[in-house]
Write a protein that holds these residues in place. Structure first.
Motif, PDB file in Angstrom:
ATOM      1  N   PRO A   1       0.838  -1.204   0.000  1.00 48.70           N
ATOM      2  CA  PRO A   1       0.000   0.000   0.000  1.00 48.70           C
ATOM      3  C   PRO A   1       0.876   1.258   0.000  1.00 48.70           C
ATOM      4  CG  PRO A   1      -0.877  -1.591   1.537  1.00 48.70           C
ATOM      5  CD  PRO A   1       0.457  -2.117   1.079  1.00 48.70           C
ATOM      6  N   PHE A   2       0.608   2.141  -0.954  1.00 43.93           N
ATOM      7  CA  PHE A   2       1.446   3.323  -1.149  1.00 43.93           C
ATOM      8  C   PHE A   2       1.565   4.171   0.106  1.00 43.93           C
ATOM      9  CE2 PHE A   2       1.716   7.865  -2.013  1.00 43.93           C
ATOM     10  CZ  PHE A   2       2.984   7.925  -2.571  1.00 43.93           C
ATOM     11  N   VAL A   3       0.466   4.385   0.803  1.00 43.71           N
ATOM     12  CA  VAL A   3       0.487   5.272   1.969  1.00 43.71           C
ATOM     13  C   VAL A   3       1.437   4.742   3.050  1.00 43.71           C
ATOM     14  CG1 VAL A   3      -0.915   6.281   3.809  1.00 43.71           C
ATOM     15  CG2 VAL A   3      -1.782   6.219   1.482  1.00 43.71           C
ATOM     16  N   LEU A   4       1.480   3.439   3.223  1.00 42.02           N
ATOM     17  CA  LEU A   4       2.429   2.863   4.183  1.00 42.02           C
ATOM     18  C   LEU A   4       3.857   3.195   3.776  1.00 42.02           C
ATOM     19  CD1 LEU A   4       0.980  -0.726   4.669  1.00 42.02           C
ATOM     20  CD2 LEU A   4       0.687   1.249   6.151  1.00 42.02           C
ATOM     21  N   TRP A   5       4.148   3.006   2.525  1.00 43.87           N
ATOM     22  CA  TRP A   5       5.488   3.264   2.006  1.00 43.87           C
ATOM     23  C   TRP A   5       5.835   4.747   2.125  1.00 43.87           C
ATOM     24  CZ3 TRP A   5       7.456   5.508  -2.674  1.00 43.87           C
ATOM     25  CH2 TRP A   5       8.784   5.185  -2.946  1.00 43.87           C
ATOM     26  N   LEU A   6       4.880   5.609   1.824  1.00 39.69           N
ATOM     27  CA  LEU A   6       5.093   7.051   1.937  1.00 39.69           C
ATOM     28  C   LEU A   6       5.472   7.436   3.366  1.00 39.69           C
ATOM     29  CD1 LEU A   6       4.907  10.008   0.933  1.00 39.69           C
ATOM     30  CD2 LEU A   6       2.449   9.896   1.417  1.00 39.69           C
ATOM     31  N   TYR A   7       4.748   6.910   4.354  1.00 36.54           N
ATOM     32  CA  TYR A   7       5.047   7.262   5.740  1.00 36.54           C
ATOM     33  C   TYR A   7       6.383   6.683   6.208  1.00 36.54           C
ATOM     34  CZ  TYR A   7       1.049  10.082   6.775  1.00 36.54           C
ATOM     35  OH  TYR A   7       0.153  11.125   6.800  1.00 36.54           O
ATOM     36  N   VAL A   8       6.803   5.578   5.669  1.00 40.81           N
ATOM     37  CA  VAL A   8       8.139   5.061   5.980  1.00 40.81           C
ATOM     38  C   VAL A   8       9.186   6.019   5.418  1.00 40.81           C
ATOM     39  CG1 VAL A   8       9.789   3.193   5.531  1.00 40.81           C
ATOM     40  CG2 VAL A   8       7.443   2.657   6.217  1.00 40.81           C
ATOM     41  N   VAL A   9       8.998   6.475   4.190  1.00 44.81           N
ATOM     42  CA  VAL A   9       9.920   7.438   3.582  1.00 44.81           C
ATOM     43  C   VAL A   9       9.969   8.715   4.417  1.00 44.81           C
ATOM     44  CG1 VAL A   9      10.303   8.921   1.564  1.00 44.81           C
ATOM     45  CG2 VAL A   9       9.715   6.513   1.235  1.00 44.81           C
ATOM     46  N   LEU A  10       8.803   9.217   4.813  1.00 45.27           N
ATOM     47  CA  LEU A  10       8.740  10.435   5.630  1.00 45.27           C
ATOM     48  C   LEU A  10       9.453  10.253   6.965  1.00 45.27           C
ATOM     49  CD1 LEU A  10       5.085  11.631   5.085  1.00 45.27           C
ATOM     50  CD2 LEU A  10       7.162  12.910   4.566  1.00 45.27           C
ATOM     51  N   ARG A  11       9.162   9.160   7.617  1.00 40.57           N
ATOM     52  CA  ARG A  11       9.781   8.895   8.924  1.00 40.57           C
ATOM     53  C   ARG A  11      11.299   8.842   8.785  1.00 40.57           C
ATOM     54  NH1 ARG A  11      11.209   4.119  11.449  1.00 40.57           N
ATOM     55  NH2 ARG A  11      11.270   4.249  13.708  1.00 40.57           N
ATOM     56  N   ASN A  12      11.782   8.163   7.760  1.00 38.49           N
ATOM     57  CA  ASN A  12      13.226   8.073   7.550  1.00 38.49           C
ATOM     58  C   ASN A  12      13.848   9.437   7.247  1.00 38.49           C
ATOM     59  OD1 ASN A  12      13.192   5.338   8.058  1.00 38.49           O
ATOM     60  ND2 ASN A  12      13.116   4.769   5.907  1.00 38.49           N
ATOM     61  N   LEU A  13      13.158  10.266   6.496  1.00 39.50           N
ATOM     62  CA  LEU A  13      13.659  11.616   6.222  1.00 39.50           C
ATOM     63  C   LEU A  13      13.818  12.417   7.515  1.00 39.50           C
ATOM     64  CD1 LEU A  13      11.749  12.900   3.067  1.00 39.50           C
ATOM     65  CD2 LEU A  13      14.218  12.786   3.361  1.00 39.50           C
ATOM     66  N   VAL A  14      12.821  12.348   8.366  1.00 40.40           N
ATOM     67  CA  VAL A  14      12.870  13.089   9.632  1.00 40.40           C
ATOM     68  C   VAL A  14      14.000  12.557  10.514  1.00 40.40           C
ATOM     69  CG1 VAL A  14      11.608  13.574  11.772  1.00 40.40           C
ATOM     70  CG2 VAL A  14      10.466  13.802   9.557  1.00 40.40           C
ATOM     71  N   ILE A  15      14.131  11.254  10.611  1.00 36.63           N
ATOM     72  CA  ILE A  15      15.210  10.662  11.414  1.00 36.63           C
ATOM     73  C   ILE A  15      16.572  11.062  10.847  1.00 36.63           C
ATOM     74  CG2 ILE A  15      16.327   8.473  12.021  1.00 36.63           C
ATOM     75  CD1 ILE A  15      13.456   7.317  12.306  1.00 36.63           C
TER      76      ILE A  15
END
Length: 135
Positions: free
Chosen positions: A68-82
């Motif tokens: 699911p795209f939204v799951l992947w998007l939030y993983v990308v976002l979380r990694n960017l913030v970290i």
């Protein structure tokens, strides 16, 4: 059906080289991406990270493997913030302020609204993923 491509269809197009798909993804998700980022990094850095998110989606398009795209998007976002906090060497202070241990993805209002709009099987998958990553 309304004839508009799903996020997953847009990602397949992006993987095939159709870069116009990122424009539609941007239109659909930019407000949520901005909300997520602006709550976790200082304002002066949020705009750069916001742009970096969509650049990263294009760069990492081949790592998306039909989940699911939204799951992947939030993983990308979380990694960017970290990565931002790690790179700025303020990880302890900033993470304590912007991403506290009690502030998991599943407890956030905007994220909960997003999850509640998902099909039940996607919502369940997301909850399982979050419980696994919090261990």
């Amino acid at each position: 059906m309304n004839g508009l491509p799903t996020d997953e269809e847009l990602m397949r197009l992006l993987q095939e080289g159709d870069h116009s798909a990122i424009g539609i993804i941007y239109e659909r998700h930019s407000k949520k991406v901005w909300s997520y980022i602006s709550r976790r990094v200082p304002r002066e850095n949020a705009e750069d990270l916001f742009q970096d998110c969509f650049v990263r989606l294009v760069e990492k398009r081949h790592s998306w493997n039909h989940q699911p795209f939204v799951l992947w998007l939030y993983v990308v976002l979380r990694n960017l913030v970290i990565d931002f906090h790690r790179d700025s060497k303020t990880e302890k202070n900033a993470l304590g302020k912007y991403v506290s241990a009690d502030d998991e993805l599943g407890n956030q209002t905007d994220f909960n609204e997003l999850v509640s709009a998902m099909p039940p099987e996607t919502s369940k998958l997301l909850k399982e993923l979050l419980s696994e990553t919090s261990r």
